[in-house]
Design a protein around this motif. Structure first.
Motif, short mmCIF file in Angstrom:
data_model
loop_
_atom_site.label_atom_id
_atom_site.label_comp_id
_atom_site.label_asym_id
_atom_site.label_seq_id
_atom_site.Cartn_x
_atom_site.Cartn_y
_atom_site.Cartn_z
N PRO A 115 0.82 -1.21 0.00
CA PRO A 115 0.00 0.00 0.00
C PRO A 115 0.85 1.26 0.00
CG PRO A 115 -0.02 -1.04 2.17
CD PRO A 115 0.66 -1.99 1.25
N GLY A 116 0.38 2.27 -0.73
CA GLY A 116 1.15 3.51 -0.78
C GLY A 116 0.47 4.56 -1.64
N ILE A 117 1.21 5.59 -1.96
CA ILE A 117 0.73 6.71 -2.77
C ILE A 117 1.83 7.09 -3.74
CG2 ILE A 117 1.52 8.38 -1.03
CD1 ILE A 117 -0.80 10.20 -1.90
N GLY A 118 1.45 7.49 -4.95
CA GLY A 118 2.48 7.89 -5.89
C GLY A 118 1.90 8.43 -7.18
N PHE A 119 2.81 8.97 -8.00
CA PHE A 119 2.40 9.44 -9.32
C PHE A 119 3.46 9.04 -10.33
CE2 PHE A 119 5.24 12.91 -8.25
CZ PHE A 119 5.78 13.28 -9.48
N GLN A 120 3.02 8.89 -11.58
CA GLN A 120 3.91 8.54 -12.68
C GLN A 120 3.55 9.38 -13.90
OE1 GLN A 120 3.97 4.27 -13.52
NE2 GLN A 120 3.04 3.89 -11.52
N ILE A 121 4.56 9.85 -14.60
CA ILE A 121 4.36 10.41 -15.93
C ILE A 121 4.50 9.24 -16.90
CG2 ILE A 121 5.31 11.96 -17.68
CD1 ILE A 121 6.07 13.85 -15.47
N THR A 122 3.41 8.89 -17.55
CA THR A 122 3.33 7.62 -18.27
C THR A 122 3.77 7.70 -19.73
OG1 THR A 122 0.99 8.07 -18.71
CG2 THR A 122 1.52 6.72 -16.78
N ARG A 123 3.90 8.89 -20.26
CA ARG A 123 4.45 9.06 -21.61
C ARG A 123 5.42 10.23 -21.59
NH1 ARG A 123 2.65 13.60 -23.84
NH2 ARG A 123 0.52 14.36 -23.49
N PRO A 124 6.32 10.30 -22.54
CA PRO A 124 7.35 11.34 -22.49
C PRO A 124 6.76 12.76 -22.50
CG PRO A 124 7.95 9.65 -24.08
CD PRO A 124 6.54 9.37 -23.67
N ILE A 125 7.32 13.61 -21.64
CA ILE A 125 7.09 15.05 -21.67
C ILE A 125 8.31 15.64 -22.37
CG2 ILE A 125 6.73 17.13 -20.33
CD1 ILE A 125 4.42 15.13 -20.15
N TYR A 126 8.09 16.32 -23.47
CA TYR A 126 9.21 16.68 -24.34
C TYR A 126 9.81 18.04 -23.97
CZ TYR A 126 7.98 12.77 -27.33
OH TYR A 126 7.74 11.51 -27.81
N PHE A 127 11.15 18.06 -23.89
CA PHE A 127 11.86 19.33 -23.86
C PHE A 127 11.69 20.03 -25.20
CE2 PHE A 127 14.37 16.46 -21.08
CZ PHE A 127 14.17 17.11 -19.88
N LYS A 139 9.71 18.79 -28.82
CA LYS A 139 9.03 17.77 -29.61
C LYS A 139 9.72 17.57 -30.95
CE LYS A 139 5.59 14.97 -30.62
NZ LYS A 139 5.41 13.68 -29.94
N LYS A 140 10.20 18.68 -31.54
CA LYS A 140 10.87 18.59 -32.83
C LYS A 140 12.15 17.78 -32.73
CE LYS A 140 12.62 21.46 -36.59
NZ LYS A 140 12.85 22.86 -37.07
N ALA A 141 12.89 17.98 -31.63
CA ALA A 141 14.14 17.22 -31.44
C ALA A 141 13.87 15.80 -30.97
CB ALA A 141 15.04 17.94 -30.45
N GLY A 142 12.66 15.55 -30.44
CA GLY A 142 12.31 14.20 -29.99
C GLY A 142 12.92 13.83 -28.66
N LEU A 143 13.27 14.83 -27.85
CA LEU A 143 13.91 14.56 -26.56
C LEU A 143 12.94 14.90 -25.43
CD1 LEU A 143 16.46 13.74 -25.00
CD2 LEU A 143 17.14 16.15 -25.02
N GLY A 144 12.66 13.91 -24.58
CA GLY A 144 11.74 14.12 -23.47
C GLY A 144 12.14 13.31 -22.26
N PHE A 145 11.25 13.26 -21.27
CA PHE A 145 11.55 12.53 -20.05
C PHE A 145 10.27 11.92 -19.48
CE2 PHE A 145 10.20 16.66 -18.56
CZ PHE A 145 9.47 16.39 -17.41
N PHE A 149 14.51 9.52 -26.20
CA PHE A 149 14.80 10.15 -27.49
C PHE A 149 14.14 9.34 -28.60
CE2 PHE A 149 17.49 10.37 -31.35
CZ PHE A 149 17.29 11.70 -31.67
N ASP A 150 13.22 9.98 -29.32
CA ASP A 150 12.55 9.31 -30.44
C ASP A 150 12.55 10.21 -31.68
OD1 ASP A 150 10.75 11.25 -29.72
OD2 ASP A 150 9.14 9.88 -29.16
N GLY A 151 13.63 10.99 -31.83
CA GLY A 151 13.73 11.91 -32.96
C GLY A 151 14.09 11.24 -34.27
N ILE A 152 14.41 9.95 -34.25
CA ILE A 152 14.70 9.19 -35.47
C ILE A 152 13.50 8.30 -35.76
CG2 ILE A 152 16.26 7.55 -36.57
CD1 ILE A 152 18.43 8.46 -34.64
#
Length: 468
Positions: A162-174, A176-182, A211-214
């Motif tokens: 049992p616990g509490i938490g949060f997750q970012i489930t898809r990339p948040i991009y620095f 989008k054009k470069a394809g770099l996120g976290f 990184f998904d810029g390719i």
């Protein structure tokens, strides 16, 4: 106050009586509005449930390895019967955001032999965020073919904490054009089982660069960090558990001097690992290559325990329904344990800890990869030096017989300060969906062949009923 409530109710009844005397058309309009509103609310709410029962028999003192491992804590080594029912209510706020409430009840015989919660949680999720409070079963990944699911430190081997938490489930991009996120996560748990240090807390965080810029390629690198901290020790009493102590836990700093020097290197029992992955597709197949490092101290964090970790590849057909829909191979190696480390940390002892003596377990089940195993008393880790080749295959045989097959060959080399007896074990598992209708029937077969024990055979039947 009571007279005020009574007066309000009397006024309401009078207003209702006066309203009823009005022509019927406004009443019909009001009923239509109320019914429409109720219908909209009902459309936003969805209910589903699932009922499972399982029975297994086996020739040995315990069931074969894969019949009780990675079973979400619902089956243990001594279980013969189990049953669990889970319900889920989903309330959609928008097309992209929803609240979920899950509740599940579990019973199994064996070591626990009691009724308990399988899960109980409330969560909010949208396209990029998941926030959850309570006890929630984790998502099964890789078609259920992996020996450790998400990473080497957190598998599906134990019941959820049992616990509490949060997750970012898809990339948040620095960019989008470069394809770099976290992606990142932060979770806090507290154990409620019987263990050496009661009420041990678990801190978890992760950070991954993506990184998904390719075109058709995605590269991921990141860090997973877990800490057991706080709680009540039978030797030292209440262990450091203030907010200042939490900051030390979060940052990995040294602890106080009031726990007999047990937390001089860092406050709490730290476990972590570096992760890296590559995703791509080729013709009709999705392909993922996986690497998980593992460390428990400073020497491991600078890769002094290389090559310890998990290495894997997962291939899945984009159009399932063939003889082979998904394939997975994993190599687990944990024999180095910083044995040649020049630092003062010394040799590691994965999933064991001198202060938190129940180790990296919950309810006497290993939380991480189940190839690292407990002693006969189910208290201390007695085998954490392993070399494992693991294979998983799923598909549909003869066009209407879905199956999952697991096969693991492992060499066990004991643990630091524990048994030095080595053994070779071949563990196999086959799950066949022999009947699919309103009631689903699965036949399960497990085997263990070991160099130090007699062969072990097991057969199980699982019945599943979906509830709407």
């Amino acid at each position: 106050l009571n007279l005020h409530i009574f007066g309000s109710r009397l006024k309401a009844f009078r207003n209702l009586a006066a309203f009823i005397k009005r022509p019927m058309k406004p009443i019909i309009l009001l009923l239509f509005i109320l019914l429409t509103n109720f219908t909209v609310q009902a459309q936003n709410m969805e209910f589903e449930g699932i009922l499972n029962t399982k029975g297994i028999i086996y020739s040995g003192d315990e069931s074969p390895f894969w019949m009780h491992s990675n079973q979400r804590g619902r089956i243990d080594e001594k279980s013969n019967v189990a049953g669990w029912i889970n319900g889920l209510a989903t309330y959609s706020i928008t097309d992209d955001a929803r609240f979920k409430m899950g509740l599940g009840v579990l019973y199994s015989d064996g070591y626990l032999d009691k009724l308990q919660l399988d899960e109980s949680y409330l969560s909010f999720e949208n396209s990029w965020l998941l926030v959850s409070v309570g006890r929630r079963q984790r998502e099964e990944l890789y078609n259920g073919l992996s020996a450790t699911n998400e990473n080497i430190l957190w598998s599906l081997n134990a019941r959820p904490v049992p616990g509490i938490g949060f997750q970012i489930t898809r990339p948040i991009y620095f960019s989008k054009k470069a394809g770099l996120g976290f992606k990142l996560s932060l979770e806090e748990y507290i154990t409620d089982d019987e263990r050496y240090v009661e009420n041990t807390r678990i801190h978890h965080k992760s950070f991954h660069l993506v990184f998904d810029g390719i075109y058709n390629w995605e590269f991921t690198v990141g860090l997973e960090h877990f800490v057991q901290w706080g709680g009540i020790s039978p030797v030292f009493g209440g262990l450091p558990g203030s907010f200042d102590d939490y900051i030390n836990v979060f940052t990995g700093l040294e602890g106080k001097d009031d726990v007999g020097g047990e937390e001089e290197n860092a406050l709490g029992n730290h476990l972590g690992g570096y992760v890296a992955g590559i995703k791509t597709s080729f013709e009709n197949y999705n392909i993922e290559i996986i690497y998980n490092h593992i460390f428990e101290d400073g020497s491991g964090s600078v890769l002094a325990n290389t090559p310890d970790g998990r290495y894997g590849i997962h291939i899945a057909d984009k159009e399932p329904g063939n003889w082979i829909d998904a394939f997975m191979y994993e190599l687990y190696y944990t024999r180095n344990q910083s044995k040649n480390s020049p630092t003062t940390d010394g040799i590691d002892n994965y999933f064991n800890n001198n202060l938190y003596r129940s180790g990296w377990t919950y309810e006497n089940r290993v939380i991480g990869v189940p190839f690292i195993t407990l002693d006969e008393e189910r208290f201390r880790i007695s085998n954490n030096k392993v070399l494992v080749h693991h294979l998983g295959i799923s598909g549909v045989a003869f066009r209407n017989l879905p199956y999952k097959f697991l096969n693991s060959y492992r060499k066990n080399y004991g643990a630091k300060g524990g048994s030095s007896i080595s053994s070779n074990v071949l563990s196999s598992y086959l799950d066949l969906a022999v009947y699919r209708s309103d009631l689903n029937v699965n036949l399960q077969i497990g085997t263990d062949f070991s160099t130090i024990a007699s062969p072990n055979f097991g057969v199980g039947i699982q019945l599943t009923k979906e509830l709407y």
